[in-house]
Design a protein around this motif. Structure first.
Motif, mmCIF file in Angstrom:
data_model
loop_
_atom_site.group_PDB
_atom_site.id
_atom_site.type_symbol
_atom_site.label_atom_id
_atom_site.label_comp_id
_atom_site.label_asym_id
_atom_site.label_seq_id
_atom_site.Cartn_x
_atom_site.Cartn_y
_atom_site.Cartn_z
ATOM 1 N N GLY A 216 63.356 64.090 -17.988
ATOM 2 C CA GLY A 216 62.087 64.742 -17.737
ATOM 3 C C GLY A 216 62.079 66.152 -18.317
ATOM 4 O O GLY A 216 62.683 66.425 -19.360
ATOM 5 N N SER A 235 59.052 68.006 -12.992
ATOM 6 C CA SER A 235 57.786 67.401 -13.403
ATOM 7 C C SER A 235 56.852 68.434 -14.027
ATOM 8 O O SER A 235 55.841 68.072 -14.627
ATOM 9 N N ALA A 257 61.113 62.497 -12.612
ATOM 10 C CA ALA A 257 60.863 62.512 -14.055
ATOM 11 C C ALA A 257 62.112 62.112 -14.820
ATOM 12 O O ALA A 257 63.221 62.517 -14.492
#
Length: 285
Positions: A216, A235, A257
């Motif tokens: 992520g 995120s 993520a």
């Protein structure tokens, strides 16, 4: 029938007479002289010719598709599976190359970056005496403001002073996996809830702020003394490359993520001079 073939095989090297009797015409004599070896050879040749004709029919006509359709479907499935694995491997190699480049930047520790300053750092570079400005603000806690005294400003030189350790954990949550270098796990996993703010643990500058498939959003902070901290599985990011950050700044928000994430959590690493460190030695609850 088997007895007849057995007798013919036993007499295969002799000339034999075969008689055909018709019950309706008992006086009629139908006899034939044959050689069993020649008969067996004729049967073998006819069998081979028949097999060749059948093979050609299946090879040259649509009937062959009925025979090979199952094998072709299985082969196509295997080809698709191998292709998918090759694509996944290519993505993994690209991600590994990206991580290796990031690690090289960490190990070199010689990135020439033009830092993006915000208003909290203006007084360090003004010609006017910074200690005359009583409005210098620190964001030590999210949503609150704290006035720093002149002595606090004097000793908050980000680019020179050593990081202040031990520090509080960068996020509130539950420690689910510890530092395990023998398993190539070079940090801590801290499970928490979505959108939980991630707090910077020491003064420094952002040298990496990017999105990766596996992890992520990732942000890495360069501190003095050869110390680097990395925060993964965010995120959202609040800082970009080149930003100067203080201890207590919010770097971003937690999320589930990256393909390596199994739930909302933070993966946190500390490196010193390119060598991974156990973050628990630098943190305090």
């Amino acid at each position: 029938m088997l007895d007849l073939l057995k007798k013919l095989f036993e007499q295969r090297r002799k000339k034999i007479t075969v008689m055909l009797l018709d019950d309706s015409k008992p006086d009629e004599d139908n006899s034939y002289k044959v050689y069993p070896n020649e008969l067996f050879g004729l049967i073998l040749v006819m069998s081979l010719c028949f097999a060749a004709v059948v093979a050609l029919i299946f090879m040259l006509t649509p009937l062959g598709g009925l025979l090979y359709s199952t094998d072709d479907a299985a082969m196509r499935a295997q080809i698709l599976e191998v292709s998918e694995k090759a694509i996944s491997l290519e993505d993994s190699l690209q991600q590994r190359d990206l991580q290796l480049r990031e690690m090289k930047n960490i190990i070199r520790l010689s990135i020439d970056t033009t830092l993006a300053m915000d208003q909290r750092f203006d007084d360090f570079f003004n010609e006017v005496d910074p200690f005359q400005n009583n409005d210098f603000i620190s964001f030590e806690q999210s949503g609150t403001f704290e006035r720093l005294s002149q002595n606090e400003i004097l000793f908050s030189n980000v680019s020179i002073s050593a990081p202040d350790f031990p520090s509080k954990y960068p996020v509130q949550g539950t420690l689910t996996r510890r530092y395990l270098p023998e398993e190539e796990h070079y940090g801590l996993d801290i499970a928490t809830k979505n959108n939980e703010p991630v707090i910077n643990i020491a003064d420094g500058s952002v040298f990496n702020s990017s999105w990766t498939i596996n992890n992520g959003y990732v942000i890495s902070i360069q501190h003095s003394g050869g110390v680097v901290t990395t925060y993964k599985h965010l995120s959202k990011l609040n800082k970009k490359e080149g930003d100067l950050v203080l201890k207590g700044d919010i770097l971003g928000e937690i999320g589930n993520a990256g393909v390596l994430s199994t739930g909302p959590h933070l993966h946190f690493e500390i490196w010193r001079n390119g060598v991974p460190q156990n973050p628990e030695a630098y943190l305090i609850k």
